[in-house]
Motif scaffolding. Structure first.
Motif, mmCIF file in Angstrom:
data_model
loop_
_atom_site.group_PDB
_atom_site.id
_atom_site.type_symbol
_atom_site.label_atom_id
_atom_site.label_comp_id
_atom_site.label_asym_id
_atom_site.label_seq_id
_atom_site.Cartn_x
_atom_site.Cartn_y
_atom_site.Cartn_z
ATOM 1 N N TYR A 157 0.849 -1.289 0.025
ATOM 2 C CA TYR A 157 -0.189 0.011 0.020
ATOM 3 C C TYR A 157 0.928 1.187 -0.092
ATOM 4 N N PRO A 158 1.389 1.667 -1.177
ATOM 5 C CA PRO A 158 2.286 2.718 -1.186
ATOM 6 C C PRO A 158 1.844 3.995 -0.906
ATOM 7 N N ASP A 159 0.599 4.362 -1.011
ATOM 8 C CA ASP A 159 -0.089 5.530 -0.783
ATOM 9 C C ASP A 159 -0.906 5.849 0.580
ATOM 10 N N ALA A 160 -0.698 4.521 1.231
ATOM 11 C CA ALA A 160 -1.300 4.801 2.534
ATOM 12 C C ALA A 160 -0.838 5.385 3.655
ATOM 13 N N THR A 161 -1.414 6.193 4.544
ATOM 14 C CA THR A 161 -0.427 6.646 5.511
ATOM 15 C C THR A 161 -0.492 5.929 6.675
ATOM 16 N N LYS A 162 0.455 6.344 7.608
ATOM 17 C CA LYS A 162 0.557 5.614 8.920
ATOM 18 C C LYS A 162 -0.772 5.227 9.675
ATOM 19 N N THR A 163 -1.570 5.995 9.425
ATOM 20 C CA THR A 163 -2.865 5.697 10.458
ATOM 21 C C THR A 163 -3.611 4.545 9.599
ATOM 22 N N GLN A 164 -3.557 4.747 8.431
ATOM 23 C CA GLN A 164 -4.325 3.669 7.484
ATOM 24 C C GLN A 164 -3.530 2.191 7.487
ATOM 25 N N LEU A 165 -2.268 2.328 7.682
ATOM 26 C CA LEU A 165 -1.501 0.913 7.685
ATOM 27 C C LEU A 165 -1.883 0.453 9.163
ATOM 28 N N ARG A 166 -2.086 1.421 9.954
ATOM 29 C CA ARG A 166 -2.239 0.867 11.421
ATOM 30 C C ARG A 166 -3.670 0.173 11.514
ATOM 31 N N ASN A 167 -4.700 0.934 10.603
ATOM 32 C CA ASN A 167 -6.012 0.109 10.667
ATOM 33 C C ASN A 167 -6.008 -1.284 9.907
ATOM 34 N N ILE A 168 -4.888 -1.254 8.835
ATOM 35 C CA ILE A 168 -5.162 -2.490 8.165
ATOM 36 C C ILE A 168 -4.428 -3.656 9.007
ATOM 37 N N SER A 169 -3.558 -3.577 9.588
ATOM 38 C CA SER A 169 -2.791 -4.615 10.514
ATOM 39 C C SER A 169 -2.589 -3.813 11.998
ATOM 40 N N PRO A 170 -3.545 -3.943 12.892
ATOM 41 C CA PRO A 170 -3.625 -3.349 14.093
ATOM 42 C C PRO A 170 -2.687 -4.145 15.006
ATOM 43 N N ALA A 171 -2.603 -5.539 14.809
ATOM 44 C CA ALA A 171 -1.775 -6.394 16.065
ATOM 45 C C ALA A 171 -0.343 -6.285 15.462
ATOM 46 N N LEU A 172 0.299 -5.949 14.045
ATOM 47 C CA LEU A 172 1.480 -5.970 13.928
ATOM 48 C C LEU A 172 1.917 -4.400 14.188
ATOM 49 N N TYR A 173 0.944 -3.431 14.018
ATOM 50 C CA TYR A 173 1.318 -1.997 14.632
ATOM 51 C C TYR A 173 1.638 -2.086 15.972
ATOM 52 N N GLY A 174 0.664 -2.538 16.669
ATOM 53 C CA GLY A 174 0.543 -2.616 18.196
ATOM 54 C C GLY A 174 2.138 -3.262 18.879
ATOM 55 N N ARG A 175 2.538 -4.449 18.244
ATOM 56 C CA ARG A 175 3.614 -4.802 18.524
ATOM 57 C C ARG A 175 4.848 -4.299 18.460
ATOM 58 N N LEU A 176 5.013 -3.441 17.130
ATOM 59 C CA LEU A 176 5.999 -2.500 16.865
ATOM 60 C C LEU A 176 5.769 -1.396 17.965
#
Length: 422
Positions: free
Chosen positions: A266-285
């Motif tokens: 998802y090259p055009d996605a923002t950080k918040t959008q990436l977080r919504n796509i994979s919240p578990a991965l974002y939470g671990r990082l």
């Protein structure tokens, strides 16, 4: 009520030997106020509660008849002054009123208030040192009273002959001394020596040592690390930690790779959008690798700033000036003088940020505030004039020291007071 007061006077006349220094009365008043939860352990009096209970006890008619009226708005009235450190004397009738309010009669006051305030009761108190024979036995004779900074309740620091020192507060419903301490300050040398013997000489396990010393395993581990003891369970823990650290390193690397792959998808996605796509991965990082996450995420996309040219600053200035004028008048009409400041006006109008940052765009309001905002010296003069008027209304003699006391001024303002007065 008057008959009872007369009996108190008769008892005082029959017992002239009970005379005490002024500070003694202050200390006894404070002890009794603390026992009734009207004052805290730091000797801070709840003036509203004292006023309500005292007025309920006597009523305004009796107080007026005895020339001892009180007012909640007058912070320098005799009731509030008599429970402060006695820097002056009070009429005996008012002392009798205070004694009867606190104890029921003057005789009971002198017979019951000779002891100090004891929120934890009488000694001995319980020791919680699991390394000695008197564990959970009432053997402590020494306590130091203070007050808790968080809840203002009485705080006792208990010191045992075995070396243990702990502290605890007292609750409103507490009547006995069987409660666990809030904080262990030190367990003492005997506890430390037994800990070393159990760990290094007897080679007991973690839970066995905790059972012997009557504490938690976390406490044992903390003191083992603090004193650098060689515990049998530490080698197992060390090996487990090495394996666990290796696994954590592998997981961190995998999480980083997954986050970079997600950005490629998802090259055009923002950080918040990436977080919504994979919240578990974002939470671990976010929890375990936050600096890397911040440095390897899409940059924040700031919205374009549009200039709003639709604000009619002239009309807004006129409306704000009306609100500011009303706020200034409200401040000046308060019973006790309050200083007119930009901050106070802003808080009262709800326009504090606008007045602090956009005042240059409000010329009418700015000019009015420059004329009305008070300096320290201007406010001092207004307080002096208010104090003079107050004394005249009360029918008291106008003196410089009275003016300074009522106006709350320091000694360096004496010349300013005399200039206005004379």
């Amino acid at each position: 009520m008057l008959f009872n007061l007369a009996r108190d006077v008769q008892w005082l006349l029959d017992n002239p030997q009970i005379s005490r220094p002024l500070n003694w009365y202050y200390q006894q008043y404070m002890n009794l106020l603390m026992s009734r939860n009207i004052a805290t352990a730091s000797k801070r009096v709840n003036q509203k509660k004292l006023f309500d209970e005292f007025l309920f006890c006597y009523g305004q008619d009796i107080l007026s008849y005895l020339d001892s009226c009180i007012s909640l708005d007058n912070q320098s009235n005799w009731l509030f002054s008599i429970v402060r450190k006695h820097r002056k004397s009070f009429h005996p009738t008012r002392h009798i009123l205070m004694m009867r309010f606190l104890c029921g009669s003057v005789r009971e006051f002198f017979e019951r208030t000779s002891s100090k305030y004891k929120p934890f009761g009488n000694p001995p108190w319980i020791c919680f040192n699991g390394a000695v024979d008197h564990y959970l036995q009432p053997v402590i004779e020494d306590v130091k009273l203070s007050h808790c900074l968080e809840n203002k309740k009485p705080l006792g620091t208990f010191t045992c002959s075995c070396g243990m020192v702990y502290s605890r507060t007292v609750s409103k419903s507490e009547q006995s001394d069987g409660y666990r301490p809030n904080q262990i300050i030190t367990y003492g040398d005997r506890w430390h020596q037994k800990l070393q013997d159990l760990v290094e000489n007897k080679n007991l396990g973690l839970r066995a040592v905790a059972r012997e010393l009557k504490v938690t395993t976390r406490t044992i581990n903390r003191y083992v690390n603090k004193f650098g003891l060689n515990a049998s369970w530490q080698s197992e823990t060390t090996n487990f930690c090495h394996v666990n650290e290796a696994q954590q390193a592998d997981n961190k690397a995998q999480n980083r790779q997954d986050w970079l792959e997600l950005q490629r998808q998802y090259p055009d996605a923002t950080k918040t959008q990436l977080r919504n796509i994979s919240p578990a991965l974002y939470g671990r990082l976010y929890r375990g690798d936050r600096p890397w996450l911040n440095n390897n995420s899409p940059f924040l996309q700031k919205p374009s700033v549009s200039v709003n040219k639709r604000v009619d600053w002239g009309k807004r200035d006129q409306n704000i000036k009306i609100q500011v004028e009303k706020a200034v008048q409200d401040i000046l009409q308060e019973e006790k003088p309050q200083r007119v400041t930009l901050r106070k006006v802003g808080i009262m109008t709800g326009l504090k940020a606008l007045l602090e940052h956009k005042l240059d765009k409000l010329p009418l309001t700015k000019t009015y505030l420059q004329e009305t905002v008070e300096s320290v010296e201007m406010f001092q003069d207004r307080r002096i004039e208010w104090a003079i008027k107050f004394l005249e209304q009360q029918g008291e003699e106008v003196k410089s020291w009275k003016i300074m006391r009522i106006a709350g001024l320091k000694n360096n303002c004496i010349k300013r007071v005399e200039n206005i007065l004379y």
